[in-house]
Write a protein that holds these residues in place. Structure first.
Motif, PDB file in Angstrom:
ATOM      1  N   LEU A  20      42.458 -21.298  -8.626  1.00 38.27           N
ATOM      2  CA  LEU A  20      43.637 -21.803  -9.347  1.00 38.27           C
ATOM      3  C   LEU A  20      44.916 -21.472  -8.584  1.00 38.27           C
ATOM      4  CD1 LEU A  20      42.658 -20.997 -13.049  1.00 38.27           C
ATOM      5  CD2 LEU A  20      42.783 -23.250 -12.000  1.00 38.27           C
ATOM      6  N   GLU A 149      60.981 -31.070 -23.583  1.00 33.20           N
ATOM      7  CA  GLU A 149      59.620 -31.331 -23.102  1.00 33.20           C
ATOM      8  C   GLU A 149      59.053 -30.177 -22.279  1.00 33.20           C
ATOM      9  OE1 GLU A 149      59.628 -34.631 -20.338  1.00 33.20           O
ATOM     10  OE2 GLU A 149      61.465 -33.920 -19.402  1.00 33.20           O
ATOM     11  N   GLU A 154      54.982 -23.010 -18.175  1.00 35.07           N
ATOM     12  CA  GLU A 154      54.874 -23.885 -16.998  1.00 35.07           C
ATOM     13  C   GLU A 154      55.737 -23.365 -15.843  1.00 35.07           C
ATOM     14  OE1 GLU A 154      55.759 -27.730 -18.596  1.00 35.07           O
ATOM     15  OE2 GLU A 154      53.733 -27.993 -19.352  1.00 35.07           O
ATOM     16  N   LEU A 160      50.425 -25.659 -14.122  1.00 36.76           N
ATOM     17  CA  LEU A 160      50.386 -26.392 -15.382  1.00 36.76           C
ATOM     18  C   LEU A 160      51.392 -27.543 -15.387  1.00 36.76           C
ATOM     19  CD1 LEU A 160      50.111 -23.394 -17.863  1.00 36.76           C
ATOM     20  CD2 LEU A 160      48.276 -24.901 -17.102  1.00 36.76           C
ATOM     21  N   ARG A 161      52.438 -27.402 -14.582  1.00 38.29           N
ATOM     22  CA  ARG A 161      53.430 -28.468 -14.491  1.00 38.29           C
ATOM     23  C   ARG A 161      53.061 -29.511 -13.438  1.00 38.29           C
ATOM     24  NH1 ARG A 161      55.412 -32.296 -13.608  1.00 38.29           N
ATOM     25  NH2 ARG A 161      57.578 -32.937 -13.424  1.00 38.29           N
ATOM     26  N   HIS A 163      50.026 -30.001 -11.889  1.00 38.20           N
ATOM     27  CA  HIS A 163      48.596 -30.262 -11.684  1.00 38.20           C
ATOM     28  C   HIS A 163      48.314 -31.720 -11.356  1.00 38.20           C
ATOM     29  CE1 HIS A 163      48.057 -32.254 -15.631  1.00 38.20           C
ATOM     30  NE2 HIS A 163      49.098 -31.517 -15.942  1.00 38.20           N
ATOM     31  N   TRP A 166      47.758 -34.046  -7.758  1.00 41.91           N
ATOM     32  CA  TRP A 166      46.579 -34.109  -6.884  1.00 41.91           C
ATOM     33  C   TRP A 166      46.400 -35.494  -6.274  1.00 41.91           C
ATOM     34  CZ3 TRP A 166      42.823 -37.649  -8.107  1.00 41.91           C
ATOM     35  CH2 TRP A 166      42.823 -38.138  -9.410  1.00 41.91           C
ATOM     36  N   SER A 167      46.863 -36.519  -7.007  1.00 39.76           N
ATOM     37  CA  SER A 167      46.640 -37.869  -6.491  1.00 39.76           C
ATOM     38  C   SER A 167      47.747 -38.299  -5.521  1.00 39.76           C
ATOM     39  CB  SER A 167      46.545 -38.852  -7.655  1.00 39.76           C
ATOM     40  OG  SER A 167      47.735 -38.819  -8.407  1.00 39.76           O
TER      41      SER A 167
ATOM     42  N   TYR B   6      49.914 -25.170 -25.578  1.00 40.47           N
ATOM     43  CA  TYR B   6      49.800 -23.838 -24.979  1.00 40.47           C
ATOM     44  C   TYR B   6      49.821 -22.782 -26.084  1.00 40.47           C
ATOM     45  CZ  TYR B   6      51.220 -26.267 -20.711  1.00 40.47           C
ATOM     46  OH  TYR B   6      51.296 -27.117 -19.655  1.00 40.47           O
ATOM     47  N   ALA B 456      43.724 -43.601  -9.243  1.00 41.30           N
ATOM     48  CA  ALA B 456      43.316 -42.209  -9.447  1.00 41.30           C
ATOM     49  C   ALA B 456      42.844 -41.993 -10.888  1.00 41.30           C
ATOM     50  CB  ALA B 456      44.482 -41.281  -9.141  1.00 41.30           C
ATOM     51  N   VAL B 460      39.117 -40.691 -12.068  1.00 40.40           N
ATOM     52  CA  VAL B 460      38.858 -39.556 -12.971  1.00 40.40           C
ATOM     53  C   VAL B 460      38.035 -40.023 -14.162  1.00 40.40           C
ATOM     54  CG1 VAL B 460      39.942 -37.900 -14.552  1.00 40.40           C
ATOM     55  CG2 VAL B 460      40.922 -38.279 -12.303  1.00 40.40           C
ATOM     56  N   VAL B 502      38.629 -25.348 -14.258  1.00 39.63           N
ATOM     57  CA  VAL B 502      39.484 -25.818 -13.154  1.00 39.63           C
ATOM     58  C   VAL B 502      39.701 -27.330 -13.263  1.00 39.63           C
ATOM     59  CG1 VAL B 502      39.653 -26.071 -10.650  1.00 39.63           C
ATOM     60  CG2 VAL B 502      38.875 -23.905 -11.622  1.00 39.63           C
ATOM     61  N   VAL B 505      42.137 -28.074 -16.055  1.00 36.39           N
ATOM     62  CA  VAL B 505      43.527 -27.707 -15.719  1.00 36.39           C
ATOM     63  C   VAL B 505      44.117 -28.708 -14.719  1.00 36.39           C
ATOM     64  CG1 VAL B 505      44.949 -25.976 -14.558  1.00 36.39           C
ATOM     65  CG2 VAL B 505      43.268 -25.252 -16.238  1.00 36.39           C
ATOM     66  N   VAL B 506      43.342 -29.046 -13.694  1.00 36.74           N
ATOM     67  CA  VAL B 506      43.891 -29.901 -12.629  1.00 36.74           C
ATOM     68  C   VAL B 506      43.921 -31.377 -13.036  1.00 36.74           C
ATOM     69  CG1 VAL B 506      43.565 -30.698 -10.250  1.00 36.74           C
ATOM     70  CG2 VAL B 506      43.242 -28.280 -10.804  1.00 36.74           C
ATOM     71  N   PHE B 507      42.853 -31.857 -13.644  1.00 33.25           N
ATOM     72  CA  PHE B 507      42.770 -33.303 -13.907  1.00 33.25           C
ATOM     73  C   PHE B 507      43.177 -33.692 -15.331  1.00 33.25           C
ATOM     74  CE2 PHE B 507      39.595 -32.502 -10.506  1.00 33.25           C
ATOM     75  CZ  PHE B 507      40.275 -33.171  -9.502  1.00 33.25           C
ATOM     76  N   GLY B 508      43.605 -32.729 -16.109  1.00 30.46           N
ATOM     77  CA  GLY B 508      44.003 -33.041 -17.486  1.00 30.46           C
ATOM     78  C   GLY B 508      45.272 -33.880 -17.538  1.00 30.46           C
ATOM     79  N   TYR B 510      48.167 -33.852 -19.268  1.00 25.31           N
ATOM     80  CA  TYR B 510      48.997 -33.059 -20.179  1.00 25.31           C
ATOM     81  C   TYR B 510      50.260 -32.621 -19.457  1.00 25.31           C
ATOM     82  CZ  TYR B 510      47.348 -29.057 -17.498  1.00 25.31           C
ATOM     83  OH  TYR B 510      47.090 -28.174 -16.472  1.00 25.31           O
ATOM     84  N   GLY B 511      51.179 -32.073 -20.200  1.00 29.35           N
ATOM     85  CA  GLY B 511      52.398 -31.536 -19.591  1.00 29.35           C
ATOM     86  C   GLY B 511      53.508 -32.568 -19.538  1.00 29.35           C
ATOM     87  N   VAL B 512      54.531 -32.249 -18.738  1.00 28.44           N
ATOM     88  CA  VAL B 512      55.701 -33.132 -18.638  1.00 28.44           C
ATOM     89  C   VAL B 512      55.263 -34.485 -18.085  1.00 28.44           C
ATOM     90  CG1 VAL B 512      57.931 -33.453 -17.505  1.00 28.44           C
ATOM     91  CG2 VAL B 512      57.261 -31.190 -18.318  1.00 28.44           C
ATOM     92  N   TYR B 514      53.561 -36.595 -19.845  1.00 28.16           N
ATOM     93  CA  TYR B 514      52.541 -37.076 -20.773  1.00 28.16           C
ATOM     94  C   TYR B 514      53.013 -36.752 -22.174  1.00 28.16           C
ATOM     95  CZ  TYR B 514      49.454 -37.172 -16.721  1.00 28.16           C
ATOM     96  OH  TYR B 514      48.901 -37.426 -15.505  1.00 28.16           O
TER      97      TYR B 514
END
Lengths: 358, 524
Positions: A20, A149, A154, A160-161, A163, A166-167, B6, B456, B460, B502, B505-508, B510-512, B514
């Protein structure tokens, strides 16, 4: 539970945390090309000499003053702790943070951000705050700055912000997974290109011209903190005319300055004195100065500093000379690189920070 | 406090830690405290509603049980009473118990009806009379449908003598308000849940880690898959401009989203229980492997289905008017048809109730009726199927079973489109366009990349779907995946869990950037 199972749990936990962490390092934006503003705040911690003057504020400081000129012309060791749309409370906490490391003679604060009394943008928040080292100031900065928001956690775990980056990972993310190149020159963001000012839209009348309580409250805290630490505070309004700086705002800042016994200089009416030509000294139609303009501004402001404050000329001090020579070399190299880019592409591509990305 | 927030993850971690730190006898009081804190965080007003429900159920059940006890004692003390006198006495007590039962049902179902359905009724009436609809601002407590049904089931069971009353108000309060199941079920039965809810539990690695793995699996399905595909579903159904083949895509996407959302939420719920040694009723049994709709409804939202069967269908079937109708219809329509009339009527009532329970809108009524019609038609056609199967010998053949499964999923998904569009006429028009304006070009010309999902996202979703399908197939053929992993070396077992964490956390999604997405079933 057998010992071996506990061991497996422990090892898995350690490996998971490791994975992580690596993912977090990889996925967090590097701000090395294009939008580099997110790298600015963290670069301060790499400084090895102290600064007699520290600028605090938004783009109106980190694009309008060249610390290299201040050094070359006056021997003033200065640094700009600025970032994009840096709000007043963020400036206050950056000042607190700076004073943990050094006590400059003079702190210069640009007042444009006083027009904002609420958190504005998550993206700008991140660019300003992510680079700060953890301290009580950073925690309070986050709490004061978060938009609806955002979540505190984060900031603690940026994965968490970020993540979902990745793409969109690219070569830069891998290249700068564990190390970053400097993008500023003592906090100054260089642009050598030119886009003349062609005028601005008429200012919109406002329903209320009163500067917000939160912003003014933090300005007061800034003044109090400087007084407590024996640091001279100077309030300035940079010479650029847009976003519009209303007379009503100017009067309130002037009144504050008088009340607190600190100087306030609005440089907008002093453009001619400074020698600014907004046909050649701006790179974005008059919003910010380009390198030529920033050098003129620094030269003019340096004279004011020298005249009014007892600032040492550090030239000739070996430690300072070495550090600043390195900065000058980097500054000149970037300047050359940017002019080369302009010649080659007609525009800046990598902004001179690094080699041009293919 | 959404399950996906969270705050909830932190809250859960604290509760789990505290649960195993306190002595066993304090575990259930701790859960009650945590449950009320959870509910209080949603809104302090909600607490009032749940307290009224709990207090009424507790008082009524204790009273009914006292009456039963008093009846036993009286009859034991008055053995000299003749049969008629005993019968009259029993009838008197039964009437009093029934009065308590009716009072409890009226109060709790009344609260549910007023809070959830007032605006629906007003909107319907105003559209009938052509008036302007002014919505009434009412508090709709989170999970009210779930905890009300659960409590009503308990009260009826005590009335029927199937269940002893819980004489501790606080223990009953925990049953009604147990936080993991409060927002989206399962609708637990007191007899089943109470077996483990109040008992002290010592930390056991297997139980705890099984629970944790199920929680992670639930988050994976919800955050990585359901919330990611939600963007596409929303784009396709909002406004109703995407017709034809897009409706087909929306139908499949929504089927996938709903499955991952609801089963994901239930996995988190049951997983939390498991991590604390508490067994809750299963709510799903691989529903998308069903070969017909009846089977599907036996495997989807099982606790709701059995609740409607036990507390609406059976009592209605055994009610005096229905028995009279049965007698009449057998006399006038013949034995075969006569038997079916009451079943049809009771099923209709159940499906109307199921529809309206899912949402205060005509869409859901239409959805319930559509399910009813399909189930009744398939029942009526049963002899025809039997003859077909006997002639073709297809039954049991793998390709035919696949066909049956696909047919059932498509049919159920189509009916479910009533959930998606804003009203019934639009739903019918859009579903109709699937057959009249189907343009397969959208699958190849990049149109599906313009609905808020990029390459992407599709990657997923494809990998995630393959994983969910793989796990389901394994479960169907060989049983528990967790048991299989647990039998392997501990590194493999915990490694799988870490991988799930993992990936989530990575592929979810969520967050800003979403929208914090509520579980679909939270609104019921």
């Amino acid at each position: 539970m057998k010992k071996r199972r506990w061991l497996a749990v422990l090892l898995t936990a350690v490996c998971t945390v490791g994975v992580l962490y690596l993912a977090q390092r990889l996925l967090t934006p590097k701000y090395q090309k294009g939008i580099v503003e997110g790298s600015m705040v963290a670069e301060y911690y790499d400084e090895t000499v102290e600064h007699d003057v520290v600028f605090i504020g938004d783009c109106e400081v980190y694009e309008n003053f060249s610390p290299i000129t201040l050094w070359e012309d006056y021997g003033i060791s200065s640094y700009i702790r600025g970032s994009a749309q840096q709000l007043t409370w963020q400036s206050y906490y950056l000042l607190e943070d700076t004073l943990r490391y050094e006590t400059p003679d003079v702190v210069v604060f640009n007042v444009l951000a006083l027009k904002y009394d609420e958190p504005q943008s998550e993206a700008y928040n991140r660019m300003t705050i992510d680079g700060m080292r953890w301290s009580r100031s950073k925690v309070e900065d986050i709490l004061a700055s978060m938009t609806d928001e955002e979540h505190f956690i984060e900031y603690v775990f940026p994965l968490l912000r970020y993540h979902d980056r990745w793409s969109e990972l690219n070569k830069t993310d891998v290249q700068h997974w564990f190390s970053k190149d400097p993008v500023t020159h003592a906090g100054y963001y260089m642009r050598v290109d030119v886009q003349p000012e062609l005028g601005f839209p008429d200012p919109m009348p406002l329903a209320d011209y009163t500067l917000g309580e939160k912003a003014m409250g933090y300005l007061q805290r800034m003044a109090d903190l400087c007084r407590e630490k024996g640091v001279a505070l100077i309030l300035i309004k940079a010479p650029t005319e847009y976003p519009h700086w209303y007379d009503e705002w100017d009067e309130q800042v002037a009144a504050f300055a008088e009340e607190n016994g600190v100087p306030y200089i609005n440089y907008i009416p002093l453009q001619d004195d400074i020698g600014l030509d907004m046909a050649t000294d701006t790179y974005d139609g008059g919003l910010h100065l380009n390198n030529q303009g920033a050098e003129k501004m620094a030269a003019y402001f340096g004279a004011y500093l020298k005249e009014n404050y007892d600032l040492p000329d550090r030239r000739g001090e070996p430690e300072y000379d070495a550090v600043w020579q390195e900065k000058i070399d980097a500054y000149e190299a970037m300047k050359r690189q940017q002019y080369d880019e302009l010649a080659q592409y007609g525009e800046l591509v990598s902004f001179g920070a690094n080699a041009i990305e293919e | 406090m959404l399950f996906t927030s969270y705050a909830f993850v932190g809250f859960l971690a604290l509760v789990l830690l505290a649960y195993y730190l306190v002595p066993g006898r304090f575990q259930w009081p701790l859960l009650l405290l945590a449950s009320y804190a959870f509910y209080f965080a949603a809104s302090p007003y909600y607490l009032l509603f749940i307290l009224v429900t709990t207090a009424s159920a507790w008082a009524v059940c204790v009273k009914m049980e006292d009456l039963t006890g008093a009846q036993k004692a009286y009859l034991a003390d008055h053995k000299d009473l003749d049969r008629e006198e005993k019968k009259a006495y029993r009838e008197k007590i039964k009437k009093r118990k029934r009065a308590y039962l009716i009072a409890a049902l009226a109060l709790n179902l009344g609260i549910l009806a007023v809070t959830k359905y007032t605006n629906f009724v007003l909107r319907s009436v105003s559209s009938l009379v052509g008036g302007a609809f002014q919505p009434v601002d009412l508090i709709v407590p989170m999970g009210i449908s779930f905890y009300t049904f659960q409590t009503v089931g308990y009260v009826i069971d005590v009335y029927r003598g199937k269940q002893q009353a819980q004489r501790s108000f606080f223990k009953l309060a925990l049953f009604v308000g147990f936080f993991p199941q409060l927002v989206q079920g399962p609708i637990s039965r007191y007899g089943q849940l109470s077996e483990t809810l109040y008992a002290p539990h010592k930390f056991q690695e297997k139980t705890f880690s099984f629970g944790l793995m199920r929680i992670l699996w639930g988050y994976f399905k919800k955050v990585v898959l359901a919330d990611r595909i939600l963007t596409g579903v929303t784009a396709l159904v909002q406004g109703g401009q995407y017709a034809g083949a897009y409706v087909f895509v929306a139908m499949l996407f929504y089927a996938f989203e709903l499955y991952c959302d609801f089963t994901g939420g239930i996995d988190i719920t049951i997983g939390i229980g498991e991590a604390m040694g508490i067994r809750m009723a299963e709510n799903f049994d691989l529903p998308y492997f069903s070969k017909n709709i009846k089977e599907y409804w036996n495997r989807w939202h099982i606790t709701m289905g059995t609740w409607f069967t036990d507390y609406i269908f059976y009592p209605l079937s055994a009610s005096r008017p229905m028995l009279r109708l049965s007698k009449w219809s057998r006399a006038h329509l013949g034995q075969k048809m006569g038997k079916r009339v009451p079943v049809y009527l009771c099923s209709l009532a159940v499906w109307l109730a199921t529809g309206i329970w899912h949402g205060a809108a005509w869409n859901f009524v239409a959805w319930g009726l559509a399910n009813y019609v399909v189930i009744m038609v398939s029942q009526e056609l049963e002899p025809l199927y039997e003859r077909f199967h006997a002639r073709t010998h297809l039954r049991g053949k793998a390709p035919y079973e696949v066909f049956q499964v696909v047919r059932t999923v498509l049919l159920m998904s189509m009916i479910r489109m009533f959930d998606c569009y804003r009203d019934v006429p639009l739903t019918i028009a859009m579903v109709g366009s699937m057959f009249t304006r189907f343009d397969a070009a959208i699958f190849t010309d990049g149109s599906l990349l313009a609905i808020g999902l990029d390459g992407a996202d599709y990657l997923v979703l494809a990998v995630g779907l393959a994983v969910v399908l793989g796990v389901s197939l394994y479960k169907r053929k060989r049983g528990s995946v967790r048991e299989a992993l647990y039998a392997k070396p501990a590194g493999v077992y915990y490694g799988a869990m870490a991988l799930l964490l993992v990936c989530t956390v990575v592929f979810g999604a969520y967050g800003v950037g979403y929208d914090a997405s509520q579980f679909i079933y939270n609104q019921f």
